[in-house]
Design a protein around this motif. Sequence first.
Motif, mmCIF file in Angstrom:
data_model
loop_
_atom_site.group_PDB
_atom_site.id
_atom_site.type_symbol
_atom_site.label_atom_id
_atom_site.label_comp_id
_atom_site.label_asym_id
_atom_site.label_seq_id
_atom_site.Cartn_x
_atom_site.Cartn_y
_atom_site.Cartn_z
ATOM 1 N N LEU A 47 28.020 40.290 52.134
ATOM 2 C CA LEU A 47 27.414 39.174 51.397
ATOM 3 C C LEU A 47 27.436 39.429 49.894
ATOM 4 C CD1 LEU A 47 24.359 38.267 53.616
ATOM 5 C CD2 LEU A 47 26.447 36.974 53.307
ATOM 6 N N LEU A 48 27.166 40.677 49.507
ATOM 7 C CA LEU A 48 27.162 41.034 48.090
ATOM 8 C C LEU A 48 28.524 40.758 47.461
ATOM 9 C CD1 LEU A 48 24.928 42.417 46.383
ATOM 10 C CD2 LEU A 48 26.202 44.518 46.658
ATOM 11 N N LEU A 49 29.584 41.183 48.166
ATOM 12 C CA LEU A 49 30.925 41.022 47.599
ATOM 13 C C LEU A 49 31.348 39.560 47.582
ATOM 14 C CD1 LEU A 49 32.620 44.171 49.098
ATOM 15 C CD2 LEU A 49 32.249 43.686 46.709
ATOM 16 N N VAL A 50 30.974 38.814 48.628
ATOM 17 C CA VAL A 50 31.311 37.384 48.625
ATOM 18 C C VAL A 50 30.576 36.686 47.484
ATOM 19 C CG1 VAL A 50 31.120 35.245 49.936
ATOM 20 C CG2 VAL A 50 31.853 37.302 51.069
ATOM 21 N N GLY A 51 29.331 37.114 47.231
ATOM 22 C CA GLY A 51 28.586 36.565 46.104
ATOM 23 C C GLY A 51 29.281 36.825 44.785
ATOM 24 N N MET A 52 29.810 38.041 44.617
ATOM 25 C CA MET A 52 30.593 38.384 43.425
ATOM 26 C C MET A 52 31.791 37.456 43.274
ATOM 27 S SD MET A 52 29.738 41.136 41.679
ATOM 28 C CE MET A 52 31.194 42.048 41.209
ATOM 29 N N TRP A 53 32.437 37.217 44.415
ATOM 30 C CA TRP A 53 33.636 36.378 44.425
ATOM 31 C C TRP A 53 33.297 34.969 43.936
ATOM 32 C CZ3 TRP A 53 36.777 35.431 49.578
ATOM 33 C CH2 TRP A 53 37.975 34.793 49.252
ATOM 34 N N VAL A 54 32.217 34.416 44.507
ATOM 35 C CA VAL A 54 31.809 33.068 44.118
ATOM 36 C C VAL A 54 31.421 33.044 42.635
ATOM 37 C CG1 VAL A 54 30.086 31.262 44.493
ATOM 38 C CG2 VAL A 54 31.063 32.470 46.433
ATOM 39 N N HIS A 55 30.764 34.088 42.207
ATOM 40 C CA HIS A 55 30.303 34.160 40.824
ATOM 41 C C HIS A 55 31.484 34.204 39.855
ATOM 42 C CE1 HIS A 55 27.815 35.034 37.430
ATOM 43 N NE2 HIS A 55 28.489 36.123 37.175
ATOM 44 N N GLN A 56 32.504 34.974 40.175
ATOM 45 C CA GLN A 56 33.635 35.114 39.260
ATOM 46 C C GLN A 56 34.521 33.881 39.273
ATOM 47 O OE1 GLN A 56 35.611 38.882 39.395
ATOM 48 N NE2 GLN A 56 33.879 39.597 38.195
ATOM 49 N N ALA A 57 34.653 33.265 40.462
ATOM 50 C CA ALA A 57 35.425 32.023 40.587
ATOM 51 C C ALA A 57 36.808 32.154 39.971
ATOM 52 C CB ALA A 57 34.668 30.850 39.968
#
Lengths: 119, 158
Positions: A47-57
Amino acid sequence: MNDLIASALVLSGTLLMLIAAVGVVRLPDVLCRSHAVAKALTLGIFLLLVGMWVHQAETRSAFKILLAILFQVITIPVASHLVGLLALQKNFPRWRHRPMDDHRLARTSPPQAETPPRA
Amino acid sequence: MKSFLLNLGIALIWLLLSQETSAVTFAIGFLIGFVFVAAFRAVLGSEHYVRNSLAFVRFVLVFMREFLVANVKVAWTVLARRRTALHPNFITYDVAGLTPFEILLLSYCISLTPGTTTVQVSDDFQTLIVHALDADAPDAIRADIDRTLKRGILSFTR
């Protein structure tokens, strides 16, 4: 909107990792602790890494994050398996150990003295 | 295998034809390739590939649901249950007749689904030793692994 989703993912991931850490303290023996670590940590990091992914876009970082997820999700259960294997072979203290009724179990680990549970 | 390469080739062609090269474009191309391979499966002889791929997708969905349930349960166990309420013990699980790769997948999935972790694979690849948090009903746990994991894994590896 993106920020909201990203924060929700990162926060829930961190929460799960916190739960894993609390589990390591609260649960009674090595094998029970490995339950908490294997499950909560895997999903937490995911979840942490997917959150990073969404954040960086940004698509360029997507592959790296995917690789990071892949390696984390592959290796954590293997590590927990090895910890469990060691705990079985070295006869680490077990919470409420009962005699193992199955002959296949008895063959892999010799009978041991009952270990007094910790306070 | 041949069908998979064809599917991959179509995805690659789609990626090269489109304006931007990204993971999403590749995924769309792969999906289009799969629809193509599935639509002409009688001619291409790819029934096996199509059936196994669909079984794989179904298994991934089932596994994800189990994985989420496992995390909720672990959170509940860690935060709310007293340690005197736990009845952990080892149980054995029979894996005779499975290939080493299937055993690997199965033990991996057991570690990530509710209440159980894999501890040991016997040297002759016949039994798994599984540690369960609530081992009061070992037969129920075995039946559960049979139903949700073993059947799903066998449906796309064979």
